[in-house]
Each structure stands twice: as structure tokens, then as C-alpha cells.
Design a protein around this motif. Sequence first.
Motif, short mmCIF file in Angstrom:
data_model
loop_
_atom_site.label_atom_id
_atom_site.label_comp_id
_atom_site.label_asym_id
_atom_site.label_seq_id
_atom_site.Cartn_x
_atom_site.Cartn_y
_atom_site.Cartn_z
N LEU A 1 -8.38 4.02 4.44
CA LEU A 1 -7.19 4.87 4.30
C LEU A 1 -7.39 5.80 3.10
O LEU A 1 -7.67 5.34 2.00
CB LEU A 1 -5.93 4.03 4.10
CG LEU A 1 -5.44 3.21 5.29
CD1 LEU A 1 -4.26 2.33 4.86
CD2 LEU A 1 -5.04 4.11 6.45
N ILE B 1 0.86 5.47 0.25
CA ILE B 1 0.09 6.65 0.57
C ILE B 1 1.00 7.87 0.58
O ILE B 1 2.23 7.75 0.70
CB ILE B 1 -0.65 6.52 1.92
CG1 ILE B 1 0.36 6.51 3.08
CG2 ILE B 1 -1.53 5.29 1.97
CD1 ILE B 1 -0.30 6.61 4.43
N VAL C 1 0.86 -1.18 0.00
CA VAL C 1 0.00 0.00 0.00
C VAL C 1 0.89 1.24 0.00
O VAL C 1 1.85 1.32 0.78
CB VAL C 1 -0.93 0.03 1.23
CG1 VAL C 1 -1.67 1.36 1.33
CG2 VAL C 1 -1.93 -1.12 1.15
N LYS D 1 -4.98 6.18 -1.10
CA LYS D 1 -4.03 5.07 -1.10
C LYS D 1 -3.99 4.43 -2.49
O LYS D 1 -4.90 4.60 -3.30
CB LYS D 1 -4.47 4.02 -0.08
CG LYS D 1 -5.81 3.39 -0.46
CD LYS D 1 -6.30 2.45 0.59
CE LYS D 1 -7.70 1.94 0.24
NZ LYS D 1 -8.71 3.00 0.23
#
Length: 245
Positions: free
Chosen positions: A59, A15, A13, A62
Motif C-alpha cells: 500500500l 492512508i 493503517v 501508508k
Amino acid sequence: MAKDATDNIAYYVKIDPVHKEDIASIRHWTNLKVAFDKNCVWITNFEDTQINAAEVKSLPYKTIYYNKKGKLYLLNSLLPDCNLPAVLWTPIERALPLKTGSYNHNFFGIEEKINIKLVESETEKEAEVMLVEMSLLKNYIEAAPEIRLQNIHWVLISPEQALLFGKPLLPISGKVYWKNKNAIIPVGYNFDLHMLTDILLIKINPEKNCWILWNTNSTFIKIEKHLLEPLSISSFRKTFNQLQK
């Protein structure tokens, strides 16, 4: 996306660093590892159940990848997007030494701090949201007329639970919540310092693009509003069938 023969896919992931604080919602997964690149934060070592959990879905901004032979592919894509990052991985607890386990509500001022928490309240609030078991929802939807569902929107919280928005509430057993702007609060509870609710919500959700689902122990999860969809027999079956794969 088809799984490989070992059923062991490495997920990543990515971000933006400005949203680093939001990783607090998954910091309790101590198996995760984090790395910092020049322009992003990387997280890996997810289990299958974790990458599909509500905490990851909530989130903001992302990008989710899976690794195949040193290349990163966007989730559900068959084309490589970028190379595996050459970064130094660190356990999430060491990489992000946050001040609280789930989220830091003690943010009012530098010298003076105020602890925000949920407490029982005698003020009656109208329930507009339900948290229900998927098995109960399935039993109801299979026999319910379509018109009974038309005012309800929903989102999957976990493989076992769904959150339903709208009135009238469906006649299913579940936890009920009331809405205070972008906060979803258990019926019978309110913030002890409710006059500071606006400040609290702005700190947690400055872009107002998430619902904040609160638990009675004062922890919460963030749910991106765009994930909600109208509840219908077809939308439920589609999601339920995906869970069975």
C-alpha cells in the motif's frame, strides 16, 4: 515492539484518500473495518499475519500504528503519536463497494469497456524473476558461495515465499517471471491486449514506484520497489530470524 500479555494488538493503517483505490488489494479480508476522516482513510481489525503481509506492505504512502490505552503509536515505536480517531467504523466490503474483487481492469472509456487479462503466449521471454519457497531458499543459501548471490535482489512476499530479482537465476525450484517495464508476468503468459500494456500500467502504477506481480488468473499485487534489498547470507538470516519470533 514487544507484544502485550494477551498477544492481541490492535493495528491501524492510515492512508491518504487519493490512494483509496489501492485498498482494493486487501478488500477480500472481510474482517477489516474502514473509517473516513477529513484528511485520511483509516483501516483496522487486522490479524497479525495480515499486517505483515505483502498486500499491506505494497500500500503506497501508508502509516501503520498500534493501539495502546487509547493512544496510537507508530509501528515499532514506544512513544505515542496521536489519539485513537473518533470515527465511525464500517465493514470494508460496505465501505468500499468496488466494482471488482481484486482490481478493476475495465477502465477504458465510460460507455465502452475492454477487459484486460493474461493469456498463454508462445512468444519466448527471458526469465528474470523467481518466486521461491523460503525453505528452499534457506537450504540453498546455507551452502552457496556469496559471489553467487551478488546480482540478486529480493523481497519477502509472505512468511513462506520470497521474490528474487536478477540473473543468472538461482538453481532453485520456483515460478519464473519475465519483466515488461514495471510488470512481472509469468513466463509463458502475456496480456491478451498487449498493445495496451503501457496504458494499463500507468493506470495501476502512475508513479512507477511499484513492481506489479501478476498471477495467471489476472490478479496482481503491488510491491514497493524500495522494499527490495541485495540478497546475502546476512540479509536472509536477519529476515528469517525475524519470521521465527
